[in-house]
Write a protein that holds these residues in place. Structure first.
Motif, mmCIF file in Angstrom:
data_model
loop_
_atom_site.group_PDB
_atom_site.id
_atom_site.type_symbol
_atom_site.label_atom_id
_atom_site.label_comp_id
_atom_site.label_asym_id
_atom_site.label_seq_id
_atom_site.Cartn_x
_atom_site.Cartn_y
_atom_site.Cartn_z
ATOM 1 N N GLY B 405 2.898 -13.415 -10.905
ATOM 2 C CA GLY B 405 4.240 -13.820 -10.488
ATOM 3 C C GLY B 405 5.296 -12.735 -10.567
ATOM 4 N N GLU B 406 4.945 -11.587 -11.172
ATOM 5 C CA GLU B 406 5.956 -10.542 -11.426
ATOM 6 C C GLU B 406 6.563 -9.969 -10.139
ATOM 7 O OE1 GLU B 406 4.452 -7.822 -14.409
ATOM 8 O OE2 GLU B 406 5.916 -6.292 -13.823
ATOM 9 N N LEU B 407 5.755 -9.801 -9.098
ATOM 10 C CA LEU B 407 6.263 -9.186 -7.861
ATOM 11 C C LEU B 407 6.383 -10.201 -6.720
ATOM 12 C CD1 LEU B 407 4.304 -5.782 -7.800
ATOM 13 C CD2 LEU B 407 6.623 -6.213 -8.601
ATOM 14 N N LYS B 408 6.453 -11.455 -7.101
ATOM 15 C CA LYS B 408 6.388 -12.535 -6.119
ATOM 16 C C LYS B 408 7.467 -12.431 -5.042
ATOM 17 C CE LYS B 408 6.497 -17.578 -6.307
ATOM 18 N NZ LYS B 408 7.910 -17.879 -6.444
ATOM 19 N N ASP B 409 8.681 -12.110 -5.445
ATOM 20 C CA ASP B 409 9.782 -12.119 -4.484
ATOM 21 C C ASP B 409 10.149 -10.735 -3.985
ATOM 22 O OD1 ASP B 409 10.084 -14.917 -4.608
ATOM 23 O OD2 ASP B 409 11.055 -14.686 -6.558
ATOM 24 N N ASN B 410 9.251 -9.780 -4.197
ATOM 25 C CA ASN B 410 9.569 -8.415 -3.790
ATOM 26 C C ASN B 410 8.384 -7.810 -3.040
ATOM 27 O OD1 ASN B 410 10.518 -5.848 -3.499
ATOM 28 N ND2 ASN B 410 11.157 -5.607 -5.631
ATOM 29 N N PRO B 411 8.172 -8.226 -1.769
ATOM 30 C CA PRO B 411 6.987 -7.746 -1.046
ATOM 31 C C PRO B 411 6.940 -6.226 -0.938
ATOM 32 C CG PRO B 411 8.499 -8.959 0.427
ATOM 33 C CD PRO B 411 8.971 -9.175 -0.979
ATOM 34 N N LEU B 412 8.087 -5.585 -0.778
ATOM 35 C CA LEU B 412 8.081 -4.127 -0.597
ATOM 36 C C LEU B 412 7.576 -3.410 -1.852
ATOM 37 C CD1 LEU B 412 8.661 -1.822 1.335
ATOM 38 C CD2 LEU B 412 11.039 -1.826 0.566
ATOM 39 N N ALA B 413 8.014 -3.875 -3.036
ATOM 40 C CA ALA B 413 7.548 -3.268 -4.291
ATOM 41 C C ALA B 413 6.034 -3.393 -4.400
ATOM 42 C CB ALA B 413 8.221 -3.930 -5.484
ATOM 43 N N ALA B 414 5.502 -4.545 -3.962
ATOM 44 C CA ALA B 414 4.050 -4.742 -3.996
ATOM 45 C C ALA B 414 3.374 -3.776 -3.015
ATOM 46 C CB ALA B 414 3.710 -6.188 -3.646
ATOM 47 N N TYR B 415 3.971 -3.575 -1.841
ATOM 48 C CA TYR B 415 3.378 -2.673 -0.845
ATOM 49 C C TYR B 415 3.283 -1.247 -1.405
ATOM 50 C CZ TYR B 415 4.464 -6.327 2.665
ATOM 51 O OH TYR B 415 4.542 -7.493 3.373
ATOM 52 N N LEU B 416 4.298 -0.838 -2.178
ATOM 53 C CA LEU B 416 4.346 0.551 -2.651
ATOM 54 C C LEU B 416 3.268 0.856 -3.689
ATOM 55 C CD1 LEU B 416 8.217 1.031 -2.768
ATOM 56 C CD2 LEU B 416 6.615 2.042 -1.150
ATOM 57 N N GLU B 417 2.659 -0.185 -4.250
ATOM 58 C CA GLU B 417 1.576 0.048 -5.220
ATOM 59 C C GLU B 417 0.319 0.604 -4.541
ATOM 60 O OE1 GLU B 417 0.871 -2.978 -8.123
ATOM 61 O OE2 GLU B 417 2.747 -2.348 -9.063
ATOM 62 N N ASP B 418 0.271 0.559 -3.222
ATOM 63 C CA ASP B 418 -0.912 1.047 -2.495
ATOM 64 C C ASP B 418 -0.766 2.498 -2.049
ATOM 65 O OD1 ASP B 418 -1.932 -1.514 -2.725
ATOM 66 O OD2 ASP B 418 -1.149 -2.152 -0.786
ATOM 67 N N VAL B 419 0.204 3.204 -2.620
ATOM 68 C CA VAL B 419 0.561 4.540 -2.123
ATOM 69 C C VAL B 419 -0.611 5.536 -2.141
ATOM 70 C CG1 VAL B 419 1.484 5.172 -4.411
ATOM 71 C CG2 VAL B 419 2.245 6.431 -2.387
ATOM 72 N N PHE B 420 -1.522 5.433 -3.117
ATOM 73 C CA PHE B 420 -2.629 6.398 -3.214
ATOM 74 C C PHE B 420 -3.864 5.976 -2.416
ATOM 75 C CE2 PHE B 420 -0.617 6.986 -7.554
ATOM 76 C CZ PHE B 420 0.151 8.065 -7.144
ATOM 77 N N THR B 421 -3.957 4.702 -2.129
ATOM 78 C CA THR B 421 -5.162 4.226 -1.445
ATOM 79 C C THR B 421 -4.996 4.160 0.070
ATOM 80 O OG1 THR B 421 -4.414 1.984 -2.002
ATOM 81 C CG2 THR B 421 -6.166 2.926 -3.357
ATOM 82 N N ILE B 422 -3.782 3.840 0.528
ATOM 83 C CA ILE B 422 -3.533 3.664 1.961
ATOM 84 C C ILE B 422 -3.874 4.895 2.812
ATOM 85 C CG2 ILE B 422 -1.514 3.661 3.518
ATOM 86 C CD1 ILE B 422 -0.538 1.166 2.064
ATOM 87 N N PRO B 423 -3.456 6.107 2.401
ATOM 88 C CA PRO B 423 -3.742 7.266 3.276
ATOM 89 C C PRO B 423 -5.235 7.450 3.540
ATOM 90 C CG PRO B 423 -2.152 7.861 1.570
ATOM 91 C CD PRO B 423 -2.681 6.506 1.216
ATOM 92 N N VAL B 424 -6.062 7.015 2.584
ATOM 93 C CA VAL B 424 -7.517 7.170 2.707
ATOM 94 C C VAL B 424 -8.041 6.300 3.856
ATOM 95 C CG1 VAL B 424 -9.703 7.020 1.442
ATOM 96 C CG2 VAL B 424 -7.597 7.646 0.231
ATOM 97 N N ASN B 425 -7.493 5.092 3.985
ATOM 98 C CA ASN B 425 -7.867 4.229 5.117
ATOM 99 C C ASN B 425 -7.344 4.795 6.428
ATOM 100 O OD1 ASN B 425 -7.493 2.427 2.598
ATOM 101 N ND2 ASN B 425 -8.826 1.228 3.925
ATOM 102 N N LEU B 426 -6.106 5.291 6.404
ATOM 103 C CA LEU B 426 -5.527 5.830 7.640
ATOM 104 C C LEU B 426 -6.367 6.998 8.156
ATOM 105 C CD1 LEU B 426 -1.745 5.679 6.666
ATOM 106 C CD2 LEU B 426 -2.869 4.304 8.433
ATOM 107 N N ALA B 427 -6.935 7.773 7.227
ATOM 108 C CA ALA B 427 -7.751 8.923 7.614
ATOM 109 C C ALA B 427 -9.231 8.555 7.757
ATOM 110 C CB ALA B 427 -7.582 10.046 6.589
ATOM 111 N N GLY B 428 -9.605 7.325 7.405
ATOM 112 C CA GLY B 428 -10.980 6.851 7.583
ATOM 113 C C GLY B 428 -11.972 7.408 6.583
ATOM 114 N N LEU B 429 -11.498 7.924 5.446
ATOM 115 C CA LEU B 429 -12.349 8.662 4.507
ATOM 116 C C LEU B 429 -12.991 7.755 3.458
ATOM 117 C CD1 LEU B 429 -9.840 11.582 3.932
ATOM 118 C CD2 LEU B 429 -11.820 11.558 5.478
ATOM 119 N N PRO B 430 -14.069 8.228 2.811
ATOM 120 C CA PRO B 430 -14.644 7.462 1.709
ATOM 121 C C PRO B 430 -13.855 7.682 0.417
ATOM 122 C CG PRO B 430 -15.943 9.451 2.065
ATOM 123 C CD PRO B 430 -14.848 9.454 3.107
ATOM 124 N N GLY B 431 -13.687 6.629 -0.368
ATOM 125 C CA GLY B 431 -12.993 6.736 -1.653
ATOM 126 C C GLY B 431 -13.580 5.760 -2.642
#
Lengths: 96, 473
Positions: B405-431
């Motif tokens: 429930g901590e980030l329930k009303d703050n979707p953007l804050a939740a999105y920013l937690e993916d900062v290290f994993t997202i670029p790997v998908n964008l580049a199609g790489l294994p991680g």
């Protein structure tokens, strides 16, 4: 409409075929405005002349030979339909 | 307890005649029945069907008789496939096996149990499931991460031996990190997406969630391969990934992106990752600073492209062929609008609206094309970096698991937690995410994950580094 990004949430919701309550419409408009402000990071970089990437790996236009293959039977295809009539998907009347 | 064992251990037991597939299925079922009420990893499980498969299991095959739990967005014939959504919860039964499931079956494994997830894989806490809460087995007041939260909670909580997850922006690696198990996202195109309910087709990839790196390598061996029914499937041979296990990492070059180690990382996460870097150095790896200059663009790019693709993919939920159908519509337009409004939850609606907006007339170039161009820069960053190093290291998530429930009303804050994993998908790489330490919070010890990213199709090196690190701890 939201100030910063001119989101006409009712128009977008109609395009997306989503019914929204007034309360939802207000909330999503505000939230989308906030998310789009963050996405505006993209405008801080000069992207002129950069090729767009749709897929990370180079796979294009995969074709197969035009041959009949086994598929679902009519019963299988209809098995998950919420409404069927006479072995077909049933929808609401569209012609008067 | 067999449910707490690795695939590798159980396979030895089966081969030696000490245990049977039936013993394993029964023990996993006991574990689920004992603890799923509090953890909520599984949405459904069919013990009788799994036992029937256990009786028939060909134990001479490499995964013969091993039950594998499946995220509830992959089709397994006759089983539910809810995607954590009311849209598919009512009566959907999968009419066919997904490509990855066919491969698992061909290697003798038994798909057993359906795992909770953020609705349509949209989220990083599993709180967006419409069908129940999943809790982190290490601290029941906290989230397991997501979207494959059920997969990670089941494996880390010993309610499953191993599981399949899917990863669009970190959805295998981040929950594995937060729950304290291993999760690998293969190179885009390695594993068939046929029968995986699509979220963002250019980013989605299925992968293993396991207790050990060796299990991840073994399971990956039996997931990879060309599938003509997925037009983005790569027609390349996968090596035997278990051959990479046990090799040393002397002289291997490890890159630390300077953009990743600046601010916003939890102190305990940072300390664990720094210790892991020193550990890898002591094993003979060469640590180098590298630059991924467009890191800042990753999350923004992702939150254009993924919702855009999702808005198109989820158009198929029209209340006609499958899924929820509204009973109160007066005409066809209302039928679509009401069925979708009643079937989808708030995060899914938010992303459909965002995706529809960025694809709509007047905004397509400003958002969608711009994001695709940014994707090129992010991909080029990795291409340049991999001229200097063999793998890239970072925290998997900047934070340990947050409270429910901590980030329930703050979707953007939740999105920013993916900062290290997202670029790997964008580049199609294994991680991969591999456990690298713990953070003490409120008297509980919360796991920290180390992310190791490799060149396209070089899962072998990623696994080799992960295994060397795991064994040295």
């Amino acid at each position: 409409m939201s100030e910063a990004h001119q989101i006409d949430i009712h128009h977008v919701a109609k395009l997306a075929r989503l019914a929204l309550t007034e309360d939802e419409a207000r909330r999503y408009e505000t939230q989308l405005d906030g998310i789009l402000s963050y996405i505006d990071t993209l405008t801080r970089y000069n992207l002129d002349g950069v090729e767009p990437t749709a897929h990370a790996m180079p796979v294009y236009d995969v074709l197969r030979s035009d041959e009949v293959r086994p598929g679902f039977s009519q019963d299988q295809a209809l098995a998950n339909a919420p409404k069927c009539l006479a072995d077909q998907f049933q929808i609401l009347k569209v012609i008067e | 307890m067999l449910a707490a064992s690795s695939i590798t251990t159980l396979r030895k037991g089966i081969t030696a005649g000490e245990i049977t597939p039936r013993d394993i299925v029964l023990d996993v079922a006991r574990a689920i029945e004992a603890r799923n009420a509090e953890i909520g990893a599984y949405l459904s499980w069919d013990v009788d069907a799994a036992l029937a498969e256990a009786e028939r299991a060909d134990t001479s095959k490499p995964l013969g008789g091993i039950p594998i739990a499946v995220k509830d967005n992959m089709n397994v014939t006759g089983q539910p496939c809810t995607c954590g959504s009311r849209m598919l919860a009512e009566n959907y039964k999968a009419p066919y096996d997904a490509g990855a499931i066919r491969r698992l079956r061909a290697s003798g494994a038994i798909p057993f149990g359906r795992l909770n997830m953020d609705e349509f894989a949209m989220g990083s806490s599993s709180e967006n499931s419409a069908l129940g809460i999943t809790r982190n087995p290490r601290d029941l007041s906290r989230v397991p991460g997501g979207s494959s939260g059920g997969s990670a909670a089941a494996v880390a909580g010993d309610l499953a031996i191993a599981a399949l997850g899917s990863d669009t922006g970190g959805s295998i690696r981040q929950p594995a990190a937060l729950c304290g198990c291993v999760g690998i996202k293969p190179t885009y195109g390695r594993v068939s997406r046929y029968g995986l309910v699509a979220f963002a087709s250019s980013l989605d990839q299925i992968g293993p969630v396991t207790k050990t790196v060796e299990d991840a390598a073994l399971l990956l061996n039996h997931l990879c391969g060309y599938d003509a029914q997925d037009s983005t499937s790569l027609n390349v041979e996968a090596p035997d990934f278990t051959a990479a296990i046990g090799q040393d990492i002397k002289g291997l070059r490890i890159g630390l992106p300077k953009e990743y180690y600046i601010s916003g990382i939890h102190a305990g996460v940072s300390a664990s990752v720094q210790a892991a870097i020193r550990q890898l150095e002591s094993l003979g790896a060469i640590i180098e600073e590298i630059s991924l200059p467009h890191t800042e663009l990753g999350v923004a790019t992702y939150y254009v492209l993924a919702p855009a693709e999702a808005s198109a993919n989820l158009a198929r939920f029209d209340g006609v062929r499958y899924g929820h159908r509204s009973g109160s519509a007066g005409d066809l337009m209302e039928h679509y609008q009401f069925s979708r409004a009643e079937g989808f939850g708030p995060e899914v609606k938010r992303r459909i609206l965002l995706g529809t907006y960025v694809l709509s007339s007047g905004y397509y170039d400003a958002y969608y094309i711009r994001a695709q161009k940014a994707r090129t820069l992010i991909r080029n960053d990795f291409t340049e970096a991999f001229k200097k190093v063999d793998v890239i290291l970072s925290p998997t998530s900047p934070m340990p698991a947050h409270k429910l429930g901590e980030l329930k009303d703050n979707p953007l804050a939740a999105y920013l937690e993916d900062v290290f994993t997202i670029p790997v998908n964008l580049a199609g790489l294994p991680g991969i995410s591999v456990p690298c330490g713990n953070v003490d919070m409120e008297g509980k010890s919360l796991p920290v994950g180390l992310q190791i990213v490799g060149k396209a199709l070089d899962e072998a090196t990623v696994l080799r580094v992960a295994h060397a690190f795991e064994q040295s701890r």
